[in-house]
Design a protein around this motif. Structure first.
Motif, PDB file in Angstrom:
ATOM      1  N   SER A  66     -31.053  16.609 -55.339  1.00 37.59           N
ATOM      2  CA  SER A  66     -29.992  17.575 -55.010  1.00 37.59           C
ATOM      3  C   SER A  66     -28.906  16.982 -54.132  1.00 37.59           C
ATOM      4  CB  SER A  66     -30.599  18.792 -54.294  1.00 37.59           C
ATOM      5  OG  SER A  66     -31.584  19.399 -55.091  1.00 37.59           O
ATOM      6  N   GLU A  67     -27.675  17.379 -54.440  1.00 36.94           N
ATOM      7  CA  GLU A  67     -26.541  17.072 -53.559  1.00 36.94           C
ATOM      8  C   GLU A  67     -26.308  18.204 -52.557  1.00 36.94           C
ATOM      9  OE1 GLU A  67     -23.758  14.644 -56.710  1.00 36.94           O
ATOM     10  OE2 GLU A  67     -24.215  16.757 -57.048  1.00 36.94           O
ATOM     11  N   LEU A  68     -26.714  19.414 -52.946  1.00 30.71           N
ATOM     12  CA  LEU A  68     -26.702  20.582 -52.064  1.00 30.71           C
ATOM     13  C   LEU A  68     -28.077  21.210 -52.099  1.00 30.71           C
ATOM     14  CD1 LEU A  68     -25.544  22.980 -50.394  1.00 30.71           C
ATOM     15  CD2 LEU A  68     -24.742  23.960 -52.563  1.00 30.71           C
ATOM     16  N   VAL A  69     -28.714  21.316 -50.937  1.00 26.40           N
ATOM     17  CA  VAL A  69     -30.003  21.993 -50.831  1.00 26.40           C
ATOM     18  C   VAL A  69     -29.771  23.337 -50.155  1.00 26.40           C
ATOM     19  CG1 VAL A  69     -32.335  21.920 -49.903  1.00 26.40           C
ATOM     20  CG2 VAL A  69     -31.231  19.800 -50.646  1.00 26.40           C
ATOM     21  N   LEU A  70     -30.162  24.402 -50.833  1.00 16.01           N
ATOM     22  CA  LEU A  70     -30.017  25.755 -50.289  1.00 16.01           C
ATOM     23  C   LEU A  70     -31.378  26.242 -49.821  1.00 16.01           C
ATOM     24  CD1 LEU A  70     -27.920  28.065 -49.909  1.00 16.01           C
ATOM     25  CD2 LEU A  70     -28.745  28.998 -52.082  1.00 16.01           C
ATOM     26  N   LEU A  71     -31.495  26.483 -48.514  1.00 12.61           N
ATOM     27  CA  LEU A  71     -32.747  26.942 -47.912  1.00 12.61           C
ATOM     28  C   LEU A  71     -32.698  28.456 -47.778  1.00 12.61           C
ATOM     29  CD1 LEU A  71     -32.949  24.270 -45.063  1.00 12.61           C
ATOM     30  CD2 LEU A  71     -34.078  24.189 -47.293  1.00 12.61           C
ATOM     31  N   ALA A  72     -33.404  29.143 -48.656  1.00 13.85           N
ATOM     32  CA  ALA A  72     -33.425  30.609 -48.654  1.00 13.85           C
ATOM     33  C   ALA A  72     -34.835  31.065 -48.313  1.00 13.85           C
ATOM     34  CB  ALA A  72     -32.983  31.155 -50.010  1.00 13.85           C
ATOM     35  N   VAL A  73     -35.221  30.847 -47.059  1.00 13.05           N
ATOM     36  CA  VAL A  73     -36.574  31.152 -46.583  1.00 13.05           C
ATOM     37  C   VAL A  73     -36.468  32.104 -45.404  1.00 13.05           C
ATOM     38  CG1 VAL A  73     -37.463  28.929 -47.368  1.00 13.05           C
ATOM     39  CG2 VAL A  73     -36.619  29.160 -45.019  1.00 13.05           C
ATOM     40  N   PRO A  74     -37.561  32.776 -45.027  1.00 18.06           N
ATOM     41  CA  PRO A  74     -37.510  33.684 -43.868  1.00 18.06           C
ATOM     42  C   PRO A  74     -37.067  32.963 -42.597  1.00 18.06           C
ATOM     43  CG  PRO A  74     -39.517  34.048 -45.132  1.00 18.06           C
ATOM     44  CD  PRO A  74     -38.871  32.827 -45.718  1.00 18.06           C
ATOM     45  N   ASP A  75     -36.402  33.701 -41.708  1.00 19.72           N
ATOM     46  CA  ASP A  75     -35.854  33.116 -40.484  1.00 19.72           C
ATOM     47  C   ASP A  75     -36.893  32.325 -39.696  1.00 19.72           C
ATOM     48  OD1 ASP A  75     -33.565  34.400 -41.203  1.00 19.72           O
ATOM     49  OD2 ASP A  75     -33.494  35.769 -39.500  1.00 19.72           O
ATOM     50  N   ASP A  76     -38.067  32.925 -39.501  1.00 16.67           N
ATOM     51  CA  ASP A  76     -39.071  32.288 -38.655  1.00 16.67           C
ATOM     52  C   ASP A  76     -39.634  31.014 -39.274  1.00 16.67           C
ATOM     53  OD1 ASP A  76     -38.708  34.232 -36.766  1.00 16.67           O
ATOM     54  OD2 ASP A  76     -40.595  35.277 -37.129  1.00 16.67           O
ATOM     55  N   ALA A  77     -39.544  30.891 -40.596  1.00 16.39           N
ATOM     56  CA  ALA A  77     -40.064  29.703 -41.270  1.00 16.39           C
ATOM     57  C   ALA A  77     -39.061  28.558 -41.289  1.00 16.39           C
ATOM     58  CB  ALA A  77     -40.470  30.052 -42.705  1.00 16.39           C
ATOM     59  N   LEU A  78     -37.800  28.856 -41.037  1.00 15.55           N
ATOM     60  CA  LEU A  78     -36.752  27.853 -41.229  1.00 15.55           C
ATOM     61  C   LEU A  78     -36.866  26.651 -40.295  1.00 15.55           C
ATOM     62  CD1 LEU A  78     -34.173  27.034 -42.726  1.00 15.55           C
ATOM     63  CD2 LEU A  78     -32.871  28.465 -41.119  1.00 15.55           C
ATOM     64  N   PRO A  79     -37.008  26.835 -38.975  1.00 17.05           N
ATOM     65  CA  PRO A  79     -37.046  25.657 -38.097  1.00 17.05           C
ATOM     66  C   PRO A  79     -38.169  24.683 -38.438  1.00 17.05           C
ATOM     67  CG  PRO A  79     -36.720  27.658 -36.806  1.00 17.05           C
ATOM     68  CD  PRO A  79     -37.068  28.089 -38.190  1.00 17.05           C
ATOM     69  N   MET A  80     -39.368  25.208 -38.697  1.00 14.26           N
ATOM     70  CA  MET A  80     -40.503  24.345 -38.992  1.00 14.26           C
ATOM     71  C   MET A  80     -40.306  23.620 -40.326  1.00 14.26           C
ATOM     72  SD  MET A  80     -44.574  25.300 -39.022  1.00 14.26           S
ATOM     73  CE  MET A  80     -44.415  25.906 -37.328  1.00 14.26           C
ATOM     74  N   LEU A  81     -39.728  24.310 -41.304  1.00 13.01           N
ATOM     75  CA  LEU A  81     -39.471  23.686 -42.598  1.00 13.01           C
ATOM     76  C   LEU A  81     -38.501  22.520 -42.460  1.00 13.01           C
ATOM     77  CD1 LEU A  81     -39.629  23.627 -45.722  1.00 13.01           C
ATOM     78  CD2 LEU A  81     -37.751  25.287 -45.736  1.00 13.01           C
ATOM     79  N   VAL A  82     -37.400  22.747 -41.757  1.00 12.68           N
ATOM     80  CA  VAL A  82     -36.393  21.695 -41.596  1.00 12.68           C
ATOM     81  C   VAL A  82     -36.985  20.500 -40.850  1.00 12.68           C
ATOM     82  CG1 VAL A  82     -34.148  21.130 -40.588  1.00 12.68           C
ATOM     83  CG2 VAL A  82     -34.510  23.364 -41.659  1.00 12.68           C
ATOM     84  N   GLN A  83     -37.725  20.781 -39.773  1.00 12.28           N
ATOM     85  CA  GLN A  83     -38.324  19.713 -38.987  1.00 12.28           C
ATOM     86  C   GLN A  83     -39.382  18.954 -39.787  1.00 12.28           C
ATOM     87  OE1 GLN A  83     -37.627  18.536 -35.713  1.00 12.28           O
ATOM     88  NE2 GLN A  83     -38.924  16.954 -36.589  1.00 12.28           N
ATOM     89  N   GLY A  84     -40.196  19.677 -40.532  1.00 10.98           N
ATOM     90  CA  GLY A  84     -41.235  19.038 -41.328  1.00 10.98           C
ATOM     91  C   GLY A  84     -40.666  18.125 -42.396  1.00 10.98           C
ATOM     92  N   LEU A  85     -39.600  18.553 -43.032  1.00 16.91           N
ATOM     93  CA  LEU A  85     -38.973  17.722 -44.056  1.00 16.91           C
ATOM     94  C   LEU A  85     -38.298  16.498 -43.440  1.00 16.91           C
ATOM     95  CD1 LEU A  85     -37.530  20.537 -46.336  1.00 16.91           C
ATOM     96  CD2 LEU A  85     -39.396  18.959 -46.879  1.00 16.91           C
ATOM     97  N   ALA A  86     -37.775  16.657 -42.231  1.00 16.84           N
ATOM     98  CA  ALA A  86     -37.203  15.499 -41.530  1.00 16.84           C
ATOM     99  C   ALA A  86     -38.293  14.494 -41.196  1.00 16.84           C
ATOM    100  CB  ALA A  86     -36.487  15.957 -40.267  1.00 16.84           C
TER     101      ALA A  86
END
Length: 302
Positions: A66-86
């Motif tokens: 992907s050139e654009l990744v759209l994260l459409a997840v619940p608010d509380d799940a977002l920080p952990m998802l972004v950090q985990g993928l990093a």
């Protein structure tokens, strides 16, 4: 990927009600949706309906394509998802990473930014059903967008391509912005549900038929005229009516009726009276009398 100028390969993480619809809108604008992450059966069904032919992929493979990744997840799940993928080294240099959370701005995407990705916050100020009718509503919809100044035109352009209107929200104001929308939308649903239940409990066979015209007219008038559209006992300073309402709702609650109706009525009546007094619709004495009528030790009306 799509070879048209300015077209992006888009990956959707979270094929919930929002992600699938926005993915379909981006696809209609000419972008190529290269993959979607869908865990539940409902999400997979939704992806098949709104994004036919788009493969369901594991998240690492989706991000890689992907050139654009759209994260459409619940608010509380977002920080952990972004950090985990990093931590997994998933984010790519120059990749656009956008989330659809109202609560967060771009700071939540800091781990992706550190890997060279470009963070965007694109929150649709609309309630979604997850069905095709949502696509028809987008032209009447605003998005709260936040991004670095140099990247703001990209965020705005993506929203415009989806047919909606971008409204810039400062990073520091995102939580208040989201609170305003949640208060308006979510609490309107609660208010309608409470009133529907109370009418049904007093024998009204079609509460929706009774409430529908009233709620629609009230909303339209409030949006058109603001608080000057206020009518009813508080606006008239009818203290006796407020007292009667309060007493009847206390008795209703004591008879095993839901207590949340009384709590909501007291809170909203107090807020309405306070705002009416601030606009000099009520006198200070009327405000005091209405506030007294809401207290539990107030005697029943005559």
């Amino acid at each position: 990927m799509n070879n048209k100028p300015g077209r992006l390969g888009v990956g959707i993480i979270g094929a919930g009600k929002v992600g699938a619809v926005l993915g379909a809108a981006l696809r209609a604008a000419g972008h190529a949706v290269v993959g979607v992450s869908a865990v539940s059966a409902n999400s997979r069904d939704r992806a098949e309906i709104l994004l036919p032919g788009v493969p369901v992929l594991e998240i690492p493979a989706l991000i890689e394509r992907s050139e654009l990744v759209l994260l459409a997840v619940p608010d509380d799940a977002l920080p952990m998802l972004v950090q985990g993928l990093a931590a997994a080294g998933a984010w790519q240099q120059g990749q656009l990473v956008a989330h659809t959370s109202g609560r967060f701005g771009t700071s939540v995407l800091a781990p992706a930014r550190a890997a060279g990705a470009i963070p965007l916050a694109l929150h649709p100020a609309m309630t979604f059903t997850g069905m095709t009718l949502d696509l028809a509503r987008l032209p009447d919809c605003c998005f709260g967008v936040s991004a670095d100044p140099a990247m703001l035109p990209i965020a705005q352009a993506l929203v415009v391509e989806m047919g909606a209107e971008p409204v810039v929200i400062a990073e520091a104001d995102r939580v208040l912005y989201h609170a305003a929308l949640a208060h308006a939308s979510n609490h309107l649903v609660t208010l309608a549900a409470q009133s529907t239940q109370l009418l049904a409990d007093v024998g009204v066979e079609a509460p929706d038929r009774m409430l529908g015209p009233l709620l629609r007219a009230s909303l339209e008038n409030a949006l058109a005229s603001g608080e000057s559209a206020l009518t009813g006992p508080v606006a008239r300073g009818d203290v006796g009516t407020v007292k009667a309402h309060t007493h009847a709702l206390r008795e209703y609650s004591d008879r095993d009726g839901p207590a949340d109706f009384l709590a909501a009525y007291l809170a909203m009546t107090a807020a309405t009276a306070s705002r009416a007094a601030a606009r000099a619709v009520l006198t200070p004495v009327q405000l005091q009398l209405i506030e007294a009528a809401l207290r539990p030790d107030e005697p029943p009306p005559d």
